[in-house]
Design a protein around this motif. Structure first.
Motif, PDB file in Angstrom:
ATOM      1  N   LEU A  43       0.862  -1.174   0.000  1.00 26.80           N
ATOM      2  CA  LEU A  43       0.000   0.000   0.000  1.00 26.80           C
ATOM      3  C   LEU A  43       0.902   1.230   0.000  1.00 26.80           C
ATOM      4  CD1 LEU A  43      -2.928   0.906   0.072  1.00 26.80           C
ATOM      5  CD2 LEU A  43      -2.814   0.903   2.565  1.00 26.80           C
ATOM      6  N   GLN A  44       0.957   1.902  -1.130  1.00 29.99           N
ATOM      7  CA  GLN A  44       1.912   2.985  -1.294  1.00 29.99           C
ATOM      8  C   GLN A  44       1.510   4.227  -0.499  1.00 29.99           C
ATOM      9  OE1 GLN A  44       3.031   3.772  -5.358  1.00 29.99           O
ATOM     10  NE2 GLN A  44       3.107   1.616  -5.897  1.00 29.99           N
ATOM     11  N   ASN A  45       2.544   4.950  -0.073  1.00 29.98           N
ATOM     12  CA  ASN A  45       2.377   6.192   0.677  1.00 29.98           C
ATOM     13  C   ASN A  45       1.576   5.980   1.961  1.00 29.98           C
ATOM     14  OD1 ASN A  45       3.692   7.700  -1.435  1.00 29.98           O
ATOM     15  ND2 ASN A  45       1.760   7.623  -2.575  1.00 29.98           N
ATOM     16  N   HIS A  46       1.746   4.818   2.559  1.00 35.01           N
ATOM     17  CA  HIS A  46       1.068   4.510   3.819  1.00 35.01           C
ATOM     18  C   HIS A  46       2.097   4.069   4.848  1.00 35.01           C
ATOM     19  CE1 HIS A  46      -0.833   1.610   6.663  1.00 35.01           C
ATOM     20  NE2 HIS A  46      -1.679   2.618   6.764  1.00 35.01           N
ATOM     21  N   ILE A 100      -8.319  -7.922  11.837  1.00 32.72           N
ATOM     22  CA  ILE A 100      -9.244  -7.287  10.896  1.00 32.72           C
ATOM     23  C   ILE A 100      -8.577  -6.099  10.220  1.00 32.72           C
ATOM     24  CG2 ILE A 100     -11.437  -6.051  10.684  1.00 32.72           C
ATOM     25  CD1 ILE A 100     -12.490  -7.776  12.979  1.00 32.72           C
ATOM     26  N   TYR A 101      -7.858  -5.302  11.001  1.00 37.59           N
ATOM     27  CA  TYR A 101      -7.159  -4.138  10.448  1.00 37.59           C
ATOM     28  C   TYR A 101      -6.145  -4.570   9.380  1.00 37.59           C
ATOM     29  CZ  TYR A 101      -3.522  -0.529  10.302  1.00 37.59           C
ATOM     30  OH  TYR A 101      -2.580   0.382   9.886  1.00 37.59           O
ATOM     31  N   LYS A 102      -5.406  -5.640   9.646  1.00 37.12           N
ATOM     32  CA  LYS A 102      -4.404  -6.106   8.684  1.00 37.12           C
ATOM     33  C   LYS A 102      -5.070  -6.630   7.410  1.00 37.12           C
ATOM     34  CE  LYS A 102      -0.586  -7.121  11.818  1.00 37.12           C
ATOM     35  NZ  LYS A 102       0.336  -8.152  12.360  1.00 37.12           N
ATOM     36  N   GLU A 103      -6.235  -7.263   7.557  1.00 37.27           N
ATOM     37  CA  GLU A 103      -6.953  -7.730   6.372  1.00 37.27           C
ATOM     38  C   GLU A 103      -7.450  -6.556   5.532  1.00 37.27           C
ATOM     39  OE1 GLU A 103      -9.965 -10.595   7.137  1.00 37.27           O
ATOM     40  OE2 GLU A 103      -8.619 -11.981   8.193  1.00 37.27           O
ATOM     41  N   VAL A 104      -7.830  -5.466   6.200  1.00 31.48           N
ATOM     42  CA  VAL A 104      -8.236  -4.259   5.475  1.00 31.48           C
ATOM     43  C   VAL A 104      -7.075  -3.730   4.643  1.00 31.48           C
ATOM     44  CG1 VAL A 104      -8.908  -1.841   5.722  1.00 31.48           C
ATOM     45  CG2 VAL A 104     -10.060  -3.580   7.072  1.00 31.48           C
ATOM     46  N   LEU A 105      -5.877  -3.733   5.217  1.00 34.72           N
ATOM     47  CA  LEU A 105      -4.699  -3.259   4.476  1.00 34.72           C
ATOM     48  C   LEU A 105      -4.463  -4.123   3.238  1.00 34.72           C
ATOM     49  CD1 LEU A 105      -2.150  -2.398   7.326  1.00 34.72           C
ATOM     50  CD2 LEU A 105      -3.696  -0.867   6.105  1.00 34.72           C
ATOM     51  N   LYS A 140     -12.028  -2.301  -3.550  1.00 36.19           N
ATOM     52  CA  LYS A 140     -12.654  -1.150  -2.897  1.00 36.19           C
ATOM     53  C   LYS A 140     -13.869  -1.528  -2.054  1.00 36.19           C
ATOM     54  CE  LYS A 140     -11.199   2.132  -6.501  1.00 36.19           C
ATOM     55  NZ  LYS A 140     -10.540   1.146  -7.383  1.00 36.19           N
ATOM     56  N   ILE A 141     -14.736  -2.381  -2.572  1.00 37.42           N
ATOM     57  CA  ILE A 141     -15.938  -2.745  -1.817  1.00 37.42           C
ATOM     58  C   ILE A 141     -15.566  -3.518  -0.555  1.00 37.42           C
ATOM     59  CG2 ILE A 141     -18.013  -4.191  -1.851  1.00 37.42           C
ATOM     60  CD1 ILE A 141     -18.446  -3.357  -4.732  1.00 37.42           C
ATOM     61  N   LEU A 142     -14.667  -4.479  -0.674  1.00 36.02           N
ATOM     62  CA  LEU A 142     -14.236  -5.248   0.486  1.00 36.02           C
ATOM     63  C   LEU A 142     -13.499  -4.362   1.492  1.00 36.02           C
ATOM     64  CD1 LEU A 142     -13.021  -8.599  -1.136  1.00 36.02           C
ATOM     65  CD2 LEU A 142     -15.187  -8.122   0.001  1.00 36.02           C
ATOM     66  N   SER A 143     -12.734  -3.402   0.997  1.00 34.70           N
ATOM     67  CA  SER A 143     -12.038  -2.471   1.887  1.00 34.70           C
ATOM     68  C   SER A 143     -13.029  -1.661   2.709  1.00 34.70           C
ATOM     69  CB  SER A 143     -11.149  -1.524   1.073  1.00 34.70           C
ATOM     70  OG  SER A 143     -10.158  -2.231   0.366  1.00 34.70           O
ATOM     71  N   SER A 186     -11.627   8.523  -0.855  1.00 33.98           N
ATOM     72  CA  SER A 186     -12.518   8.298   0.279  1.00 33.98           C
ATOM     73  C   SER A 186     -11.985   7.187   1.165  1.00 33.98           C
ATOM     74  CB  SER A 186     -13.922   7.951  -0.203  1.00 33.98           C
ATOM     75  OG  SER A 186     -14.478   9.015  -0.960  1.00 33.98           O
ATOM     76  N   LEU A 187     -11.469   6.125   0.540  1.00 32.46           N
ATOM     77  CA  LEU A 187     -10.912   5.010   1.306  1.00 32.46           C
ATOM     78  C   LEU A 187      -9.652   5.417   2.060  1.00 32.46           C
ATOM     79  CD1 LEU A 187     -11.416   2.085  -1.222  1.00 32.46           C
ATOM     80  CD2 LEU A 187     -12.491   2.322   1.019  1.00 32.46           C
ATOM     81  N   LYS A 188      -8.834   6.256   1.444  1.00 31.96           N
ATOM     82  CA  LYS A 188      -7.608   6.713   2.110  1.00 31.96           C
ATOM     83  C   LYS A 188      -7.941   7.501   3.375  1.00 31.96           C
ATOM     84  CE  LYS A 188      -4.569   6.956  -1.950  1.00 31.96           C
ATOM     85  NZ  LYS A 188      -3.798   7.868  -2.856  1.00 31.96           N
ATOM     86  N   ILE A 189      -8.912   8.390   3.255  1.00 35.18           N
ATOM     87  CA  ILE A 189      -9.319   9.189   4.419  1.00 35.18           C
ATOM     88  C   ILE A 189      -9.948   8.299   5.477  1.00 35.18           C
ATOM     89  CG2 ILE A 189     -10.854  11.027   5.215  1.00 35.18           C
ATOM     90  CD1 ILE A 189     -10.501  12.300   2.418  1.00 35.18           C
TER      91      ILE A 189
END
Length: 299
Positions: A85-88, A104-109, A117-120, A184-187
């Motif tokens: 995930l670039q710039n993160h 769960i957080y790691k799976e989101v990454l 996008k939908i799964l994120s 939107s996902l980044k924010i």
């Protein structure tokens, strides 16, 4: 080193484009009757950190643009493996996040890394749900639970408003199969990471280094035991006298703390104090005193 063997490529370690050397390359071309494109698989190594990655260039030969030199340049799509995930910037001290929430957080990454996008969106919503579960914040729906996070003091009202926005986004993905925008996902990720850091990481790090407000009886009792070692057997004072400067850390919840303390003393569950006299202060308020039982205090 030949310039033909070097190129600019994204480096996972530096999290930016750096100079890479091409270690090897495999070229694939589509069949003449198929869509006209070529792929270049390049094994590349960063010249700064020696990190090795696979770069795949997909050259769309059907769509070309002319550069300033009159050359026709195909549209090129570049992918790098392993993906990142670039710039993160990864959350520091994420081991302080409870295991289930962290998973769960790691799976989101991972879903963000794969541009799912939908799964994120659904995963970010699930992160909020998992935080509520861990904190035992109940409610018939996530909207109520987010509001309770705020009223319980875990987050601010503004933070709650932002979490509701992620809830809306997750609902749109779940019910309308609507993919959110990348920005939107980044924010949303930043908001969820702020939640995780505020609730689990910063609070733990601040403990012992900053004079934080104490809102749990167990912590109140531990701090009281520490202060009682500074007094003599038979000393009788109200609680604020024992705590001295640390009184400011417990006074917001002192009514509940004192009630539970007296109950524990009467049930012989706290043996360092006994209940003393009651005084009336200048405001007419009743002030409970406690008597030190020094022989019970372990030096």
């Amino acid at each position: 080193m030949s310039e033909k063997n070097t190129l600019k490529n994204y480096c996972n370690e530096y999290d930016k484009d750096t100079n890479h050397i091409v270690l090897g390359q495999h070229t694939w071309h589509s069949a003449p009757e198929d869509y006209d494109h070529s792929q270049y698989h390049k094994l590349v190594k960063c010249l700064g950190c020696d990190n090795v990655s696979l770069r795949i260039e997909d050259h769309d030969l059907f769509f070309t643009v002319q550069n300033n030199d009159g050359e026709w340049i195909p549209d090129i799509t570049i992918k790098n493996y392993p993906k990142k995930l670039q710039n993160h910037k990864k959350i520091d001290h994420d081991y302080l996040i409870p295991q289930l929430v962290r998973n769960i957080y790691k799976e989101v990454l991972l879903t963000l890394q794969e541009d799912a996008k939908i799964l994120s969106s659904l995963g970010l919503r699930a992160c909020i749900e998992s935080v509520c579960n861990h904190l035992e914040i109940t409610g018939r729906n996530l909207a109520i639970r987010i509001n309770k996070l705020s009223t319980a003091g875990y987050i601010s009202k503004k933070d709650a408003e932002r979490l509701h926005a992620i809830r809306f986004m997750g609902n749109d993905s779940a019910h309308e199969i609507k993919a959110p925008k990348v920005d939107s996902l980044k924010i949303a990720l930043e908001i969820v990471e702020h939640l995780l850091k505020s609730v689990f990481i910063l609070s733990e790090q601040a403990n012992g280094y900053l004079d934080t407000i104490i809102d749990k009886y167990e912590l109140f009792e531990t701090l009281l035991e520490k202060h009682l070692t500074n007094f003599n057997n038979g000393d009788e004072y109200p609680l604020y006298h024992f705590f001295e400067k640390d009184w400011r850390r417990v006074q917001d919840f002192i009514s509940n703390f004192q009630t539970e303390l007296i109950e524990n003393i009467n049930n012989s569950n706290f043996n360092l104090l006994e209940v003393g006299k009651k005084d009336i202060n200048q405001k007419g308020d009743e002030i409970q005193h406690f008597i030190i039982k020094k022989n019970e205090i372990i030096e």
